[in-house]
Design a protein around this motif. Structure first.
Motif, short mmCIF file in Angstrom:
data_model
loop_
_atom_site.label_atom_id
_atom_site.label_comp_id
_atom_site.label_asym_id
_atom_site.label_seq_id
_atom_site.Cartn_x
_atom_site.Cartn_y
_atom_site.Cartn_z
N PRO A 225 -12.15 2.46 10.27
CA PRO A 225 -11.27 3.54 10.73
C PRO A 225 -10.20 3.04 11.69
O PRO A 225 -9.33 3.81 12.12
CB PRO A 225 -12.24 4.50 11.44
CG PRO A 225 -13.33 3.62 11.93
CD PRO A 225 -13.50 2.56 10.88
N TYR A 226 -10.24 1.75 12.03
CA TYR A 226 -9.30 1.20 13.01
C TYR A 226 -8.21 0.34 12.36
O TYR A 226 -7.33 -0.17 13.03
CB TYR A 226 -10.06 0.36 14.04
CG TYR A 226 -11.23 1.10 14.62
CD1 TYR A 226 -11.04 2.18 15.49
CD2 TYR A 226 -12.54 0.77 14.27
CE1 TYR A 226 -12.12 2.89 16.00
CE2 TYR A 226 -13.62 1.47 14.78
CZ TYR A 226 -13.41 2.52 15.64
OH TYR A 226 -14.47 3.22 16.14
N PHE A 227 -8.27 0.21 11.02
CA PHE A 227 -7.24 -0.51 10.28
C PHE A 227 -6.53 0.48 9.37
O PHE A 227 -7.17 1.21 8.62
CB PHE A 227 -7.85 -1.64 9.45
CG PHE A 227 -8.20 -2.87 10.24
CD1 PHE A 227 -7.39 -4.01 10.17
CD2 PHE A 227 -9.33 -2.89 11.04
CE1 PHE A 227 -7.72 -5.14 10.89
CE2 PHE A 227 -9.66 -4.02 11.78
CZ PHE A 227 -8.85 -5.15 11.71
N LYS A 228 -5.21 0.47 9.42
CA LYS A 228 -4.40 1.36 8.59
C LYS A 228 -4.12 0.69 7.25
O LYS A 228 -3.72 -0.47 7.20
CB LYS A 228 -3.08 1.65 9.31
CG LYS A 228 -2.12 2.54 8.54
CD LYS A 228 -0.83 2.73 9.33
CE LYS A 228 0.16 3.58 8.57
NZ LYS A 228 1.43 3.75 9.34
N ILE A 229 -4.34 1.42 6.17
CA ILE A 229 -4.03 0.90 4.84
C ILE A 229 -2.53 1.09 4.59
O ILE A 229 -2.02 2.20 4.64
CB ILE A 229 -4.83 1.63 3.74
CG1 ILE A 229 -6.34 1.52 4.03
CG2 ILE A 229 -4.50 1.05 2.38
CD1 ILE A 229 -6.84 0.11 4.16
N VAL A 230 -1.85 -0.03 4.34
CA VAL A 230 -0.41 0.00 4.15
C VAL A 230 -0.10 -0.34 2.69
O VAL A 230 -0.42 -1.43 2.22
CB VAL A 230 0.30 -1.01 5.08
CG1 VAL A 230 1.81 -0.95 4.87
CG2 VAL A 230 -0.05 -0.73 6.53
N LYS A 231 0.52 0.60 1.99
CA LYS A 231 0.85 0.39 0.58
C LYS A 231 2.36 0.15 0.45
O LYS A 231 3.16 1.05 0.73
CB LYS A 231 0.41 1.59 -0.25
CG LYS A 231 -1.12 1.78 -0.22
CD LYS A 231 -1.59 2.82 -1.20
CE LYS A 231 -3.11 2.91 -1.21
NZ LYS A 231 -3.62 3.86 -2.20
N PRO A 232 2.74 -1.07 0.03
CA PRO A 232 4.16 -1.43 -0.03
C PRO A 232 5.02 -0.44 -0.80
O PRO A 232 6.16 -0.15 -0.40
CB PRO A 232 4.12 -2.79 -0.74
CG PRO A 232 2.80 -3.37 -0.36
CD PRO A 232 1.86 -2.20 -0.35
#
Length: 251
Positions: A225-232
């Motif tokens: 829950p502390y890492f944001k999923i970043v989708k290019p």
């Protein structure tokens, strides 16, 4: 023993099946990833197959971005630097172009300041040259040759591999250790204790307990829950109405 381990490692590094292609262009991937991001990889090697089976996850490998190319007019994966634990070469640096053709996921730690990122990079680069734990190779080989019908609750324990030698590492435990060096949470154990402030409306305080870095697997960065999923593909304004579809329906 080490010689045999390296022979097995070379065997496990060979492809074992079809490759899941990237869901974005290399240029977009290079423009999106930032220093401190964890890149998860859906690998196709024999060792990747074993790791994905034991962790019941798409992700078989993790690498840490230590230099990005986001300020460039034309970002290139060849100018982005990752640090990772490789089964043959140990902890090493490689360009992002090594994985640009594979299915990947960017996991971004939230709330880190420049000093935190500098400490993360310093810790990770200080480990370059350390060896991969060859005991992991023998364990993974055993599970790959004869895939055991293992209950889900036991699989995580089976992936806790290694000799405990601090000069050896596996990909996810190395990166977990890097973030733990600045006390950044990934998937800590959570327990509750009696509230320290008597006047507090809460009966209990939530307390985080660091898990040993050897207990982490690549998918934990995805689940954290502390890492944001970043989708290019979604970084820039995405308009589904601008897509061009082929009217032919595939079977």
């Amino acid at each position: 023993m080490n010689k045999i381990g390296r022979w097995l490692a070379a065997y496990l590094e060979k492809p074992s099946g079809s490759i899941q292609p990237s869901t974005c262009t290399p240029e977009l991937l290079a423009a999106t990833i930032r220093v401190g991001d964890v890149l998860l990889v859906d690998g196709s090697s024999r060792i990747s197959t074993a790791i994905k089976y034991l962790t019941q996850s798409t992700w078989s490998h993790a690498a840490l971005c230590i230099a990005d190319d986001s300020e460039s007019i034309e970002p290139s994966c060849s100018k982005v630097t990752l640090v990772e634990a490789d089964v043959l070469d140990g902890i090493r640096t490689i360009p992002l172009s090594h994985y640009e053709h594979l299915h990947t996921r960017i996991c971004r730690p939230v709330g880190l300041n420049p000093e935190d990122l500098e400490n993360v990079i310093s810790f990770a680069t200080g480990k370059i040259g350390h060896q991969y734990d060859m005991k992991n190779v023998f364990d993974l080989m055993r599970y790959l040759v004869q895939t055991p019908p293992v209950p889900n609750r036991w699989r995580r324990k089976m992936i806790v591999l290694g000799s405990g030698d601090p000069t050896r590492a596996i990909c996810s435990s190395f990166i977990a250790q890097t973030f733990q060096s600045i006390r950044y949470p990934i998937l800590p154990n959570i327990f509750f204790e009696k509230a320290k402030q008597p006047q507090s409306k809460a009966y209990c305080d939530e307390v985080l307990q660091i898990r040993h870095h050897s207990l982490y697997v690549p998918r934990d960065f995805d689940m954290s829950p502390y890492f944001k999923i970043v989708k290019p593909s979604l970084i820039k304004a995405f308009d589904p109405h601008s897509l061009e579809w082929d009217e032919y329906l595939s079977g």
